[in-house]
Design a protein around this motif. Structure first.
Motif, PDB file in Angstrom:
ATOM      1  N   VAL A   1       0.846  -1.201   0.000  1.00 31.24           N
ATOM      2  CA  VAL A   1       0.000   0.000   0.000  1.00 31.24           C
ATOM      3  C   VAL A   1       0.877   1.246   0.000  1.00 31.24           C
ATOM      4  CG1 VAL A   1      -1.732   1.297   1.296  1.00 31.24           C
ATOM      5  CG2 VAL A   1      -1.850  -1.202   1.203  1.00 31.24           C
ATOM      6  N   GLY A   2       0.580   2.185  -0.897  1.00 32.61           N
ATOM      7  CA  GLY A   2       1.283   3.459  -0.916  1.00 32.61           C
ATOM      8  C   GLY A   2       0.727   4.391   0.144  1.00 32.61           C
ATOM      9  N   VAL A   3       1.596   5.163   0.801  1.00 32.88           N
ATOM     10  CA  VAL A   3       1.171   6.025   1.909  1.00 32.88           C
ATOM     11  C   VAL A   3       1.818   7.405   1.757  1.00 32.88           C
ATOM     12  CG1 VAL A   3       1.123   6.332   4.409  1.00 32.88           C
ATOM     13  CG2 VAL A   3       1.011   4.029   3.444  1.00 32.88           C
ATOM     14  N   THR A   4       0.981   8.446   1.858  1.00 35.70           N
ATOM     15  CA  THR A   4       1.515   9.809   1.915  1.00 35.70           C
ATOM     16  C   THR A   4       0.989  10.478   3.178  1.00 35.70           C
ATOM     17  OG1 THR A   4      -0.319  10.802   0.682  1.00 35.70           O
ATOM     18  CG2 THR A   4       1.552   9.987  -0.603  1.00 35.70           C
ATOM     19  N   LEU A   5       1.814  11.320   3.769  1.00 34.69           N
ATOM     20  CA  LEU A   5       1.423  12.055   4.976  1.00 34.69           C
ATOM     21  C   LEU A   5       1.864  13.500   4.836  1.00 34.69           C
ATOM     22  CD1 LEU A   5       0.432  12.284   7.933  1.00 34.69           C
ATOM     23  CD2 LEU A   5       2.727  11.553   8.651  1.00 34.69           C
ATOM     24  N   ASN A   6       0.917  14.424   5.038  1.00 35.28           N
ATOM     25  CA  ASN A   6       1.207  15.854   5.027  1.00 35.28           C
ATOM     26  C   ASN A   6       0.763  16.464   6.356  1.00 35.28           C
ATOM     27  OD1 ASN A   6       2.051  15.944   2.204  1.00 35.28           O
ATOM     28  ND2 ASN A   6      -0.121  15.645   1.719  1.00 35.28           N
ATOM     29  N   HIS A   7       1.594  17.373   6.880  1.00 36.87           N
ATOM     30  CA  HIS A   7       1.243  18.069   8.115  1.00 36.87           C
ATOM     31  C   HIS A   7       1.349  19.568   7.876  1.00 36.87           C
ATOM     32  CE1 HIS A   7       2.159  19.267  12.521  1.00 36.87           C
ATOM     33  NE2 HIS A   7       0.852  19.122  12.357  1.00 36.87           N
ATOM     34  N   ASN A   8       0.247  20.274   8.081  1.00 40.63           N
ATOM     35  CA  ASN A   8       0.214  21.716   7.830  1.00 40.63           C
ATOM     36  C   ASN A   8       0.696  22.041   6.417  1.00 40.63           C
ATOM     37  OD1 ASN A   8      -0.728  22.143  10.439  1.00 40.63           O
ATOM     38  ND2 ASN A   8       1.325  22.462  11.267  1.00 40.63           N
ATOM     39  N   GLN A   9       0.192  21.263   5.452  1.00 33.22           N
ATOM     40  CA  GLN A   9       0.510  21.424   4.030  1.00 33.22           C
ATOM     41  C   GLN A   9       1.980  21.141   3.702  1.00 33.22           C
ATOM     42  OE1 GLN A   9      -1.626  24.160   5.473  1.00 33.22           O
ATOM     43  NE2 GLN A   9      -3.070  22.518   4.963  1.00 33.22           N
ATOM     44  N   ARG A  10       2.685  20.468   4.594  1.00 29.35           N
ATOM     45  CA  ARG A  10       4.089  20.121   4.331  1.00 29.35           C
ATOM     46  C   ARG A  10       4.204  18.599   4.212  1.00 29.35           C
ATOM     47  NH1 ARG A  10       8.797  19.018   7.400  1.00 29.35           N
ATOM     48  NH2 ARG A  10       7.586  19.156   9.335  1.00 29.35           N
ATOM     49  N   ALA A  11       4.863  18.140   3.114  1.00 35.12           N
ATOM     50  CA  ALA A  11       4.997  16.704   2.880  1.00 35.12           C
ATOM     51  C   ALA A  11       5.948  16.078   3.895  1.00 35.12           C
ATOM     52  CB  ALA A  11       5.502  16.445   1.465  1.00 35.12           C
ATOM     53  N   ILE A  12       5.484  15.006   4.533  1.00 36.91           N
ATOM     54  CA  ILE A  12       6.311  14.282   5.499  1.00 36.91           C
ATOM     55  C   ILE A  12       6.770  12.952   4.904  1.00 36.91           C
ATOM     56  CG2 ILE A  12       6.427  13.333   7.834  1.00 36.91           C
ATOM     57  CD1 ILE A  12       6.008  16.362   7.739  1.00 36.91           C
ATOM     58  N   TYR A  13       5.834  12.188   4.348  1.00 37.37           N
ATOM     59  CA  TYR A  13       6.151  10.901   3.720  1.00 37.37           C
ATOM     60  C   TYR A  13       5.485  10.813   2.368  1.00 37.37           C
ATOM     61  CZ  TYR A  13       7.491   9.247   8.390  1.00 37.37           C
ATOM     62  OH  TYR A  13       8.076   9.099   9.608  1.00 37.37           O
ATOM     63  N   ASN A  14       6.154  10.106   1.476  1.00 42.06           N
ATOM     64  CA  ASN A  14       5.546   9.716   0.204  1.00 42.06           C
ATOM     65  C   ASN A  14       6.082   8.337  -0.136  1.00 42.06           C
ATOM     66  OD1 ASN A  14       4.312   9.526  -2.248  1.00 42.06           O
ATOM     67  ND2 ASN A  14       5.744  10.875  -3.312  1.00 42.06           N
TER      68      ASN A  14
END
Length: 608
Positions: free
Chosen positions: A186-199
């Motif tokens: 599974v692909g996972v992306t995480l953004n916090h306050n419009q800032r990319a953390i993981y892709n």
């Protein structure tokens, strides 16, 4: 006037929410698990203000139909179980049917979904009142989006207990890490306050999986990781365990999964710590990413509202399997396994992360592949009493393995892993040259481990000598402990103890191992009984025996300032290469270290 009253739906839902929704990370966990159960292969997570202000999770799963949307926000409504028999073998991450209802009772929730790749989507909204939902058309691709705003807006007391934005986001980050390691496909992306953390892209090959583990746990973990895959008696354990030298001051790099479910279980923790027993420095914690697979019917996941804990039908079998698998895996690591697989080029290396982005590795330190198990070479075994002579060959200057000069006996392509000795430093360290560079060996620590392992092997071969007590020792115990002692009589017998029940709450110790005759037998028996009751097995007696052997080995090993000849040093190096756990002394300290030629060049700025 009745003293007992029915709670209002609103209050009942808010109380129930407390079991499931502790903080923003709880929301993320429950929603992501629902997405995975829906067959999603892509998860996009956006959070603002540590998740307190907003959490949005979008997936590409099967979606929820228009008529099911209001039900999805109702308590005890689920598509994952239909009758009591389904609970006997739960194969999904979520199944209680409480998550979305609990979240919507303490936040403003919008659930948007579509069951078709093209066609009309629908949205259901609830704002923490009496579970009233409004359904309206909404544009949305196939899949589901859950948006949660203003968590605990209607329960101010709960909101006061939330931590800072950074702390709450760190907890969300940990949840996302655990989810990403549970499903490599599974692909996972995480953004916090419009800032990319993981892709993190889906990882199908072994190399891609290792890159994802490195991204979550750090490249250093993978550089020191041992890959295992062991199957026995319907149980399979696979994943990565870090070498003892890569220990942590906290238990913050421990990921364990049962049938894909992330858990924190005391039985598992106990088994892992037992496996690292005499190779981990005191106060340190092991690091691992491990996956246990077994029949869902023999594990109960319905023992805790947050599903962090499980109960195994045969806990003793699982504990024994985990302990022995890891114990043997770590024991089989030899110096040859810890050497770089090939000579690396002297130019800087660039590695690719699981995100598809590039990051620059330190010069001449490329990301190594984890080691694999290989059959160990068994050293010659002598008796315990013979071992107490402490390598008489060293004192006599005649090593068992023969005098092997540094430049003889083997060609350039056959240099042993720890190389050949060239000097002794300050009577403490052995300096040796191998194919990669300079090996530095702590002479006493290495000899201590070699002696200790040979004494353990000799003891196992010869068996425990036992001694009957002239006056049996009476122990006052609880009835539960007495029952346990009676039930596990064979276990105690195999370890040299003879116990006899003398009453409902009394047991007699009639025989003990000779090697433990000076030990606190009463305390030891009580501790073993406590382990048997708690975990179904105990290694305490074996550990106590090993502690005594360790002390004997320590006192019997070559001491600092003892001058060794080159043949004697080479003999010790060869013994280390053939001895289990030779990378650490009996107290968990490293016994040797490698300084590669590249690292030595860097010290002197060669080639820069």
């Amino acid at each position: 006037m009745n003293l007992i009253k029915l709670l209002s739906p609103r209050l009942a839902n808010q109380i129930a929410a407390g079991e499931v929704v502790e903080r923003p990370a709880s929301v993320v966990k429950e929603v992501l698990e629902n997405s995975l159960d829906a067959g999603a292969t892509k998860l996009d997570i956006d959070v603002d203000n540590g998740g307190i202000k907003r959490i949005r999770v979008r997936d590409n799963g099967c979606g929820i139909g228009k008529d099911d949307l209001p039900l999805a926000l109702s308590r005890h409504a689920t598509s994952k179980i239909y009758d009591l028999d389904d609970l006997e073998a739960v194969a999904t991450l979520g199944f209680r049917g409480e998550a979305l209802a609990s979240i919507s009772s303490v936040a403003r929730l919008a659930l948007t979904s579509n069951t078709q790749a093209s066609g009309q989507g629908w949205q259901a909204c609830a704002e923490g009142r009496d579970m009233e939902t409004e359904v309206a058309p909404a544009a949305h691709p196939q899949g589901t989006t859950v948006e949660v705003r203003d968590l605990f807006f209607n329960t101010p007391a709960r909101r006061k207990f939330l931590r800072t934005e950074k702390t709450e986001f760190n907890r969300i980050d940990d949840v996302v890490k655990r989810i990403s390691l549970s499903r490599f496909d599974v692909g996972v992306t995480l953004n916090h306050n419009q800032r990319a953390i993981y892709n993190m892209r889906a990882a199908d090959s072994q190399a891609e999986r290792e890159r994802r583990v490195a991204q979550v746990c750090g490249p250093a973990f993978m550089q020191n990781a041992l890959h295992i895959d062991i199957e026995r008696a319907g149980l399979r354990l696979w994943g990565w365990v870090a070498l003892p030298a890569f220990s942590r001051s906290q238990a913050d790099l421990q990921y364990f999964y049962v049938n894909g479910r992330s858990i924190r279980d005391k039985l598992v923790t106990h088994a892992v710590r037992q496996a690292y027993q005499d190779i981990l420095y005191h106060g340190r914690h092991p690091a691992f990413v491990l996956y246990l697979e077994l029949d869902p019917a023999v594990v109960d996941v319905n023992v805790h509202p947050t599903k962090h804990e499980v109960r195994f039908r045969d806990g003793r079998l699982v504990h024994d399997f985990l302990f022995r698998s890891l114990h043997h895996a770590l024991a089989d690591v030899k110096p040859a396994d810890q050497m770089p697989s090939s000579q690396q080029p002297r130019e800087a290396a660039t590695a690719t992360a699981a995100t598809g982005q590039h990051y620059q590795q330190p010069v001449q330190q490329p990301l190594q592949q984890p080691m694999s198990l290989r059959p160990p070479a068994r050293p010659a075994v002598t008796g315990v009493q013979e071992q107490m002579s402490v390598y008489a060959r060293l004192h006599e200057g005649m090593p068992e393995t023969g005098a092997v000069p540094a430049a003889a006996a083997a060609g350039a392509d056959e240099v042993p892993p720890l190389g050949y000795a060239v000097a002794q430093l300050k009577g403490i360290y052995i300096l040796a040259e191998n194919a990669q560079g300079l090996i530095v060996v702590d002479m006493h620590a290495a000899h201590e481990r070699v002696t200790y392992e040979r004494m353990k092997t000799a003891l196992a071969r010869e068996g425990l000598k036992t001694q009957p007590l002239l006056v049996p020792r009476s122990l006052a115990v609880s009835q539960k402990e007495a029952d346990c002692a009676e039930q596990h009589g064979d276990t105690f017998q195999s370890l040299g103890f003879e116990l006899q029940r003398a009453g409902p709450e009394t047991i007699l110790v009639r025989q003990v191992p000779v090697i433990l005759q000076q030990a606190d037998v009463e305390l030891l028996v009580r501790d073993v009984l406590a382990d048997l009751i708690e975990y179904g097995s105990s290694e305490r007696i074996g550990q106590h025996i090993n502690e005594i052997l360790s002390t004997m080995a320590c006192h019997g090993s070559v001491r600092a300032n003892r001058k060794l000849t080159v043949p004697e040093m080479n003999a010790l190096l060869r013994d280390m290469e053939a001895t289990e756990r030779s990378g650490q002394c009996n107290h968990g300290r490293p016994t040797w270290s490698l300084l590669s030629l590249d690292e030595l060049d860097k010290l002197f700025m060669r080639g820069q």
